[in-house]
Structure formats: C-alpha cells, structure tokens
Design an enzyme around this catalytic site. Structure first.
Site, PDB file in Angstrom:
ATOM      1  N   GLY A   9       5.745  85.025 -61.045  1.00 33.10           N
ATOM      2  CA  GLY A   9       5.502  86.349 -60.487  1.00 33.10           C
ATOM      3  C   GLY A   9       4.983  87.256 -61.588  1.00 33.10           C
ATOM      4  O   GLY A   9       4.963  86.887 -62.767  1.00 33.10           O
ATOM      5  N   ARG A  50      -3.365  84.593 -55.721  1.00 31.19           N
ATOM      6  CA  ARG A  50      -3.526  83.354 -56.467  1.00 31.19           C
ATOM      7  C   ARG A  50      -3.294  82.138 -55.578  1.00 31.19           C
ATOM      8  O   ARG A  50      -2.669  82.228 -54.513  1.00 31.19           O
ATOM      9  CB  ARG A  50      -2.530  83.313 -57.630  1.00 31.19           C
ATOM     10  CG  ARG A  50      -2.695  84.435 -58.637  1.00 31.19           C
ATOM     11  CD  ARG A  50      -1.376  84.728 -59.319  1.00 31.19           C
ATOM     12  NE  ARG A  50      -1.525  85.535 -60.522  1.00 31.19           N
ATOM     13  CZ  ARG A  50      -1.575  86.854 -60.547  1.00 31.19           C
ATOM     14  NH1 ARG A  50      -1.513  87.544 -59.398  1.00 31.19           N
ATOM     15  NH2 ARG A  50      -1.689  87.515 -61.680  1.00 31.19           N
ATOM     16  N   ASP A  52      -1.174  79.552 -61.036  1.00 30.15           N
ATOM     17  CA  ASP A  52      -0.898  80.985 -60.947  1.00 30.15           C
ATOM     18  C   ASP A  52      -1.967  81.810 -61.651  1.00 30.15           C
ATOM     19  O   ASP A  52      -1.968  83.044 -61.547  1.00 30.15           O
ATOM     20  CB  ASP A  52       0.488  81.315 -61.510  1.00 30.15           C
ATOM     21  CG  ASP A  52       0.644  80.885 -62.961  1.00 30.15           C
ATOM     22  OD1 ASP A  52       0.560  79.676 -63.220  1.00 30.15           O
ATOM     23  OD2 ASP A  52       0.851  81.740 -63.831  1.00 30.15           O
ATOM     24  N   ASN A  53      -2.896  81.147 -62.356  1.00 31.08           N
ATOM     25  CA  ASN A  53      -4.019  81.842 -62.993  1.00 31.08           C
ATOM     26  C   ASN A  53      -5.322  81.657 -62.216  1.00 31.08           C
ATOM     27  O   ASN A  53      -6.386  81.987 -62.737  1.00 31.08           O
ATOM     28  CB  ASN A  53      -4.226  81.330 -64.424  1.00 31.08           C
ATOM     29  CG  ASN A  53      -3.124  81.775 -65.361  1.00 31.08           C
ATOM     30  OD1 ASN A  53      -2.408  82.718 -65.071  1.00 31.08           O
ATOM     31  ND2 ASN A  53      -2.974  81.082 -66.475  1.00 31.08           N
ATOM     32  N   ASP A  84      -7.170  86.868 -66.354  1.00 32.21           N
ATOM     33  CA  ASP A  84      -5.943  86.570 -67.097  1.00 32.21           C
ATOM     34  C   ASP A  84      -6.251  85.810 -68.383  1.00 32.21           C
ATOM     35  O   ASP A  84      -5.959  84.631 -68.516  1.00 32.21           O
ATOM     36  CB  ASP A  84      -4.952  85.801 -66.223  1.00 32.21           C
ATOM     37  CG  ASP A  84      -3.515  86.045 -66.672  1.00 32.21           C
ATOM     38  OD1 ASP A  84      -3.305  86.916 -67.539  1.00 32.21           O
ATOM     39  OD2 ASP A  84      -2.607  85.369 -66.169  1.00 32.21           O
TER      40      ASP A  84
END
Length: 461
Positions: free
Chosen positions: A93, A189, A259-260, A269
């Site tokens: 998160g 994402r 998550d990226n 990111d």
C-alpha cells in the site's frame, strides 16, 4: 504522459472518490519544519490550469497539502498487494505517498496528483514515510529524460525541500529530505487488482475495471468482449509499448514488481534506475537485485509476467481463454513497438517489418562491438549518418524521417549515465548549487524538442 501540455483552464474532477471507501485510507500529510521550493513544473501545470499559482500558493497546496478547489476532499493512501521479486506480499500500500487531486488536462483526459515522501500512512510499516532530496532530484531527472525520449511517464510536478535529516543505509547519512508531487493519469496498479482477487471482492473488482476503462480509455479489441477482457487487452498493449520504450531509451527501471505497474501504461515510481553506459542485456540497476531478475534485457519478460498476474486476478470476472489470448499478444506487439520507436530515435523512415527488424539487430550489434552508450550511438548515427560496415549495409535505402535540428550537429547529446547524475547531485550536496541541474533539465527538454514525439502505433490516432 508524452508530449507537452497545452494551456488549459483548471477543471477539477473526483471520480476516485466513488471508490475511496474500499480502495484506500484517508491520511494526514506530515507537518514539515521547512518548505523550500526547489522545482515547479510550470510546463505541466499549464496543462491543468495551475501555472498561475504564486510560489506561496504552490507551497500551500503541494507541501502543506491544502486541498485544491472542488477535487478530492483529502489525501487518500491507496491499498494494494503485489509480487516483489516474484514473491507475493499482501502487506503493501502507499507507505510514503497519497493521491490528493484529480483534474482534466487540456486534451480532456483525467490527470492526477500524487505524492512521494509526504509522511506515514497505515501502510508505512517500520518506514518513516519520507523521501531524500537526492531521491527527488533523481526522479526529476528520470522523468524529464524519459519524456524527452518518448516514454509514457509520470511527470515530476513539484519538489519542496522539507528541512528534516534522514538516515538511509544506501547513501551517506544524515541526508536532506523532500516531498515530491508527481502528475500522472492514474495510480491504479496491477497490485490493486491482485488485492481484490485475494480478498474475493468481486463487486469491487468489477467497479475498478469499469473505472479504468472509463478513466484510461483505449482501443476496444475486434469483437469487443466483456469489460475484464477489454481491459486486459488494453493493459497488454500498454505494457508491451512501455517495455519497448525503455529498451529503445536504454533505460533500466530497476524494480518491476506488480505494485510498480500502473495499468494506465505509464512508467513511474523511480528508485535505483540507471541509463546504460554501454549495450549490455545483463546490466542491472538495483544493487539488491542479486539474480538480475530485472536486468536491462529481462525487462520485456518482466512486464509480460506481470501482465500474467493481472490475468490471474481478472479470472475473478472472466473465463481464462480470452485473458490468455490477450496475454499472448504481448510478444508481437512488443516487437512492433521496438521497430517503430527504434527508427524514430534513429531518425529514419520505416521500410517494412523485415528490413526494420534487421536494422535494429545491426544497430544492437554495432553498439556491442563499439562499446558506446545508446545515447551516443543514436546521436552519432542520427538520420543514418556516419555508418560503416554491416551497419551501413543495413541502413542502405533508409531516408531521414524528420527535419534537422542544431542539436544533431553538436558533439554529444544530454546523457544521464551514473557519473553525470552524481556530478549534478554533488553540486547541490556540496555547494547548494542548483544551476547545473536546471541547465541539465533545459538541455534534456531541448533533446525532446529535437526528437519530436514518436509516431503513433498502427491503428492509433
């Protein structure tokens, strides 16, 4: 977010608010001891009607995070899961950032402002929720260079130094701190979908699919399909192009966890990124990537694998076969995007898939033999010039595709190999001299002007 933003009026939006109860957590920004404005991206701000803000207003909104008018009521730290170096982690998160504003850009598409280094959230775990000033400077350089090289990337919208001393194990400490604001079309994402699949939140999954189809519009596959299948096809197209754009740029992202991976297709990111000093498929950016999982030459496979994880998550809503059919489009799409982008950067008009593929292969071989960086290679051979041997043969018959620019007559283009990045940071760290950084950004933007935008993929306007 390729291309320059056009002047526009401020048009606030807040579609994310309808998903907020289950997609994120309301948070409070950190109260920083200082707020020293170091970078404001007026070029990007002009596209959303915010370039007229005074510096004091800028700091109030983008360091103290007073809400912008009529958009999201407060910061939202998004929830997601993800595979980190192929190991599933359900404890992720936004741990040092949040989304806090949405608005329409000059082209009518949704744009979003999010943060990095804005304080702790429920997902910070043991971290301090902060960002080093060097990390912010590196993100500015990465986004400006990637934009110049035609990559669909987030923009570094604002950098404010915050007056805290941070300790990090991977750089000299204590070090200076900053809060960064990035602009992108969204922050949803692949890991956002993975979380909903694990928690078996089918209705929320369907709502998130619909949100992405509405806010990140793209072409609908022939024959249409159910929403999850349409989204899968669109994400595969975007990820194949993203992988190709990194390879042609000679860029190594470093940390390609799910998550990226932004389903809008934007690169974002930026942490341990590097530009290639020479053409090397095994070149790795992150010192902690001991197995070279995300090495330069493995980036396309990493994005394909991540798309596979999205397909698994979308099985919540769809049969497997349409998702697999979409996934298998990745390879051919990737190769087509490489050819298109490669010839654009080389400045020659395409002759056809087989000839163009042979030219790409000849260029790669020439780079391996010469040991020059991709930046130097593309500059030296712009418009097909200065080629010898096998490369000259491969270029036979190709014509220049774009008007000349004074930059191509200069000895070398801007380049962000590690030594140059460290030189720019040293000027700030040792003498608080920001002028070399500003000059470098100006030179990078001039490179983008010289290259112009890459041609649209076949079938896209």
């Amino acid at each position: 977010m390729t291309g320059d933003a056009q002047p526009a009026e401020y048009r606030p939006e807040k579609p994310l608010a309808a998903l907020a109860d289950w997609l994120g957590d309301p948070v409070e920004p950190a109260d920083f001891p200082q707020t020293i404005l170091r970078w404001r991206n007026d070029r990007a701000a002009a596209g959303v009607g915010l370039s007229a803000l005074s510096d004091a207003e800028w700091i109030r909104h983008f360091a103290r995070f007073d809400p912008l008018p009529a958009t999201l009521p407060g910061p939202l730290a998004l929830r997601y899961h993800g595979h980190q170096f192929r190991v599933y982690n359900p404890e992720l998160g936004d741990g040092r950032g949040f989304t806090f504003a949405q608005m329409k850009g000059g082209g009518g598409r949704l744009l979003e402002l999010g943060t990095k280094g804005s304080g702790t959230t429920p997902w910070s775990r043991t971290a301090d929720g902060r960002l080093t000033l060097k990390g912010a400077v590196r993100e500015l350089l990465a986004t400006e260079m990637l934009q110049a090289l035609g990559v669909d990337t987030s923009r570094t919208f604002s950098i404010v130094e915050t007056g805290e001393e941070l300790r990090r194990g991977d750089e000299p400490s204590p070090t200076r701190s900053a809060v960064l604001v990035r602009m992108s079309h969204g922050h949803i994402r692949i890991g956002s979908f993975q979380r909903l699949a694990v928690l078996e939140e089918r209705d929320h999954m369907a709502a998130l699919v619909e949100y992405c189809l509405t806010q990140f519009p793209g072409p609908v596959p022939d024959g249409g399909g159910e929403p999850a299948t349409v989204l899968m096809n669109q994400v595969v197209e975007r990820m194949a192009d993203l992988a190709a754009s990194w390879m042609v740029a000679g860029f190594v992202h470093g940390v390609l966890n799910t998550d990226n991976m932004n389903v809008s297709g934007e690169s974002f990111d930026y942490g341990p990124w590097r530009w290639l000093p020479h053409w090397d498929a095994g070149f790795t950016a992150a010192y902690f990537d001991h197995a070279g999982l995300y090495a330069f030459g493995r980036q396309p496979e990493a994005l394909y694998w991540n798309c596979g994880q999205l397909a698994i998550a979308l099985r919540t809503l769809s049969e497997a076969q349409p998702l697999l059919d979409a996934l298998e489009r990745f390879g051919p799409l990737y190769m087509a995007h490489v050819r298109r982008r490669w010839l654009w950067r080389l400045g020659v008009a395409p002759l056809g898939d087989e000839r163009d593929a042979a030219l790409v292969a000849a260029c790669e071989e020439a780079m391996r033999e010469s040991g020059v960086s991709p930046d130097a290679f593309f500059h030296r051979h712009r418009f097909g010039r200065s080629a010898r041997g096998a490369l000259a043969q491969a270029l036979d018959g190709y014509e220049p595709a774009r008007a000349d620019h004074p930059l191509w007559s200069e000895p070398a283009p801007p380049s962000l190999v590690l030594e140059r990045v460290e030189e720019l940071w040293a000027a700030i760290a040792q003498g608080d001299d920001w002028q070399p950084l500003m000059d470098e950004v100006a030179a990078i933007r001039r490179l983008g002007e010289a290259l112009g935008p890459p041609p649209a993929p076949a079938g896209h306007a």
